[in-house]
Design an enzyme around this catalytic site. Structure first.
Site, short mmCIF file in Angstrom:
data_model
loop_
_atom_site.label_atom_id
_atom_site.label_comp_id
_atom_site.label_asym_id
_atom_site.label_seq_id
_atom_site.Cartn_x
_atom_site.Cartn_y
_atom_site.Cartn_z
N CYS A 14 0.86 -1.20 0.00
CA CYS A 14 0.00 0.00 0.00
C CYS A 14 0.88 1.23 0.00
CB CYS A 14 -0.92 0.02 1.22
SG CYS A 14 -1.78 1.61 1.33
N THR B 137 -0.58 -0.50 -6.88
CA THR B 137 -0.54 0.76 -7.63
C THR B 137 0.86 1.40 -7.62
OG1 THR B 137 -1.27 1.86 -5.63
CG2 THR B 137 -2.97 1.27 -7.22
N GLY C 74 -3.69 -4.94 -13.04
CA GLY C 74 -3.14 -3.65 -13.45
C GLY C 74 -3.81 -3.21 -14.74
N GLY C 75 -4.95 -2.53 -14.60
CA GLY C 75 -5.58 -1.90 -15.75
C GLY C 75 -6.39 -2.79 -16.67
#
Ligand code: ORO
Length: 304
Positions: A130, A193, A243-244
């Site tokens: 995180c 992220t 991821g996306g």
């Protein structure tokens, strides 16, 4: 018939589609849109030992091709999650993955061992990545020695398989992956992220109160694919890739790069039906590229 099923440690997935931690809450809101039993698994929002209210707002902002967030691990605490959220999700015929976070090694261990007392959770996702909290989290996720230490401690404390969620905010993600594999990780979950920042010109303030946040969404997809490809060449444990991802074609790309299953995150905010739609489209896409099962596509991708 295309076979979507995939077997991972602790997770007999009917298909490889898993809503990503933090992008699906505990499934309640999404259960109004479709039957969660359709999903391979659900990964819950991170659990910490105590209730966390998260970071000050604004803590989410749209960017070109993605989203920045700095939620700060808001959650009701592990005990409440086990009392109220796990039983809700257990009503559905899907696997449950508990994402666990902490600000010290001891907290990770306590949260992990608290999940031992429920038999409704199938696996842990160890969140050492995180980017939005000052203590813990990414401090473990950017140092291979610390990452191994927390993995080993959580493995000892838990009777569940442990998928370590890796951070892309490192120079050498392969070193991180190998280190947690040696420490006993059953699988990897990647990528979390990428730390980013955006400034609002009229006020000259960062768009989110925390100043920096984690960038997700299609903007990071090529980074995720590259990292999963590199890691999958070097480790023997399975990878849950993310991821996306926005389409079934994207899922196939992740499988070919070396992921065995995938998590869908940011796309859920744009389209609450996205996971369900991808599950419907995946057999068609697999077939159109000559695959009769998900398993057949895993790691078979790159023709040099
Ligand atoms: N945000 C992320 O981008 N990744 C995490 O693992 C956690 C958070 C958050 O709660 O801020």
């Amino acid at each position: 018939m295309t076979n979507l099923a995939i077997e991972l440690p602790g997770l007999a997935l009917k298909n490889p589609i898993i809503p990503a931690s933090g992008c699906f809450g505990f499934g309640r809101e999404f259960s109004q849109f479709y039957d969660l039993s359709k999903l391979g698994a659900v990964t819950m929002k991170a659990a910490t030992e105590n209730t966390r209210f998260g970071n000050p707002t604004p803590r989410v902002a749209e960017t070109t091709g993605g989203m920045l967030n700095a939620i700060g691990l808001q959650n009701p605490g592990v005990t409440k999650i086990i009392e109220t959220e796990v039983p809700f999700l257990a009503e559905f015929d899907t696997c449950i993955i508990a994402n666990i976070a902490g600000s010290s090694l001891e907290e990770y261990v306590r949260v992990a061992s608290t999940f031992n007392n429920t038999n409704q959770v199938h696996a842990l996702e160890l969140n050492i990545s995180c980017p939005n909290v000052k203590e813990g989290g990414i401090q473990f996720g950017t140092d291979p020695v610390m990452a191994a230490r927390v993995t080993e401690a959580v493995k000892k404390a838990s009777n569940l398989p442990v998928y370590v969620k890796l951070s892309p905010n490192v120079t050498d993600i392969v070193a991180m992956a190998k280190s947690v594999e040696s420490a006993g990780a059953d699988g990897l979950s990647m990528i979390n992220t990428i730390t980013g920042m955006q400034i609002h010109l009229p006020t000259r303030r960062p768009l989110i109160a925390n100043k920096t946040g984690g960038l997700s969404g299609p903007a990071i997809k090529p980074i995720a694919i590259r990292m999963i490809y590199e890691v999958s060449q070097q480790v023997d444990i399975p990878i849950i890739g993310m991821g996306g991802i926005q389409t079934a074609e994207d899922v196939l790309e992740f499988l070919l790069a070396g992921a065995s299953a995938v998590a869908i995150g940011t796309a859920n905010f744009q389209n609450p039906y996205i996971c369900s739609e991808i599950i419907d489209n995946l057999p068609i896409v697999l077939e159109s590229y000559g695959f009769s099962s998900v398993q057949e596509a895993v790691g078979k991708g790159i023709i040099a």
